[in-house]
Design a protein around this motif. Structure first.
Motif, mmCIF file in Angstrom:
data_model
loop_
_atom_site.group_PDB
_atom_site.id
_atom_site.type_symbol
_atom_site.label_atom_id
_atom_site.label_comp_id
_atom_site.label_asym_id
_atom_site.label_seq_id
_atom_site.Cartn_x
_atom_site.Cartn_y
_atom_site.Cartn_z
ATOM 1 N N LEU A 98 3.065 -2.928 -0.324
ATOM 2 C CA LEU A 98 4.403 -3.439 -0.586
ATOM 3 C C LEU A 98 5.276 -2.422 -1.314
ATOM 4 O O LEU A 98 6.503 -2.475 -1.225
ATOM 5 N N GLU A 99 4.647 -1.499 -2.051
ATOM 6 C CA GLU A 99 5.406 -0.492 -2.791
ATOM 7 C C GLU A 99 5.812 0.697 -1.920
ATOM 8 O O GLU A 99 6.624 1.511 -2.338
ATOM 9 N N LYS A 100 5.258 0.799 -0.731
ATOM 10 C CA LYS A 100 5.602 1.931 0.144
ATOM 11 C C LYS A 100 7.037 1.814 0.620
ATOM 12 O O LYS A 100 7.559 0.717 0.822
ATOM 13 N N GLU A 101 7.652 2.951 0.795
ATOM 14 C CA GLU A 101 9.026 2.986 1.268
ATOM 15 C C GLU A 101 9.074 2.635 2.746
ATOM 16 O O GLU A 101 8.294 3.143 3.553
ATOM 17 N N ALA A 102 9.985 1.755 3.112
ATOM 18 C CA ALA A 102 10.139 1.351 4.506
ATOM 19 C C ALA A 102 10.913 2.434 5.267
ATOM 20 O O ALA A 102 11.938 2.913 4.800
ATOM 21 N N VAL A 103 10.391 2.824 6.423
ATOM 22 C CA VAL A 103 11.061 3.817 7.267
ATOM 23 C C VAL A 103 11.039 3.322 8.712
ATOM 24 O O VAL A 103 10.158 2.556 9.098
ATOM 25 N N PRO A 104 12.002 3.750 9.525
ATOM 26 C CA PRO A 104 11.947 3.404 10.949
ATOM 27 C C PRO A 104 10.693 3.987 11.589
ATOM 28 O O PRO A 104 10.199 5.032 11.174
ATOM 29 N N LEU A 105 10.167 3.303 12.600
ATOM 30 C CA LEU A 105 8.936 3.748 13.237
ATOM 31 C C LEU A 105 9.050 5.145 13.832
ATOM 32 O O LEU A 105 8.086 5.904 13.832
ATOM 33 N N ASP A 106 10.226 5.502 14.342
ATOM 34 C CA ASP A 106 10.361 6.826 14.936
ATOM 35 C C ASP A 106 10.345 7.947 13.893
ATOM 36 O O ASP A 106 10.169 9.105 14.235
ATOM 37 N N GLN A 107 10.476 7.599 12.615
ATOM 38 C CA GLN A 107 10.417 8.603 11.556
ATOM 39 C C GLN A 107 9.105 8.550 10.773
ATOM 40 O O GLN A 107 8.877 9.353 9.885
ATOM 41 N N ALA A 108 8.246 7.605 11.114
ATOM 42 C CA ALA A 108 6.976 7.458 10.405
ATOM 43 C C ALA A 108 6.046 8.614 10.762
ATOM 44 O O ALA A 108 6.037 9.104 11.880
#
Length: 102
Positions: free
Chosen positions: A40-50
């Motif tokens: 839950l603490e991880k930064e959310a990023v778009p899948l294409d940038q993961a």
């Protein structure tokens, strides 16, 4: 991958590439809660940038194996080349056993 963290926009996820390994290591309740908290603490990023496979390093043999596994048509090509090479070597052996000149 976990649920979207931005109020329902399905294009942004918190993602991890080694979730199975992390889950298998979490054996007691405390470690399971800590694992969920870390996700839950991880930064959310778009899948294409993961960035995936950052925790795993593959050796050259594994890379070659995965190349052929991901491209099955090359397996047939490799089979053909090996078969032709063995046929050529067999013909060379027959020529030498017949007493032919080198």
């Amino acid at each position: 991958m976990t649920r979207p963290s931005n109020g329902g926009d399905s294009s942004i996820y918190r993602s991890t590439d080694n979730a199975r390994t992390e889950i298998m290591k979490a054996t007691d309740e405390e470690s399971k809660k800590a694992l969920v908290k870390s996700w839950l603490e991880k930064e959310a990023v778009p899948l294409d940038q993961a960035e995936f496979n950052t925790g795993m390093s593959r050796g050259p043999l594994m890379k070659a194996l995965m190349f052929f596994v991901n491209r099955p048509v090359y397996i047939f090509g490799l089979y053909y080349l090996i078969k032709q090479g063995l046929k050529y070597l067999d013909e060379l052996g027959q020529d030498e056993s017949e007493g032919g000149e080198l």
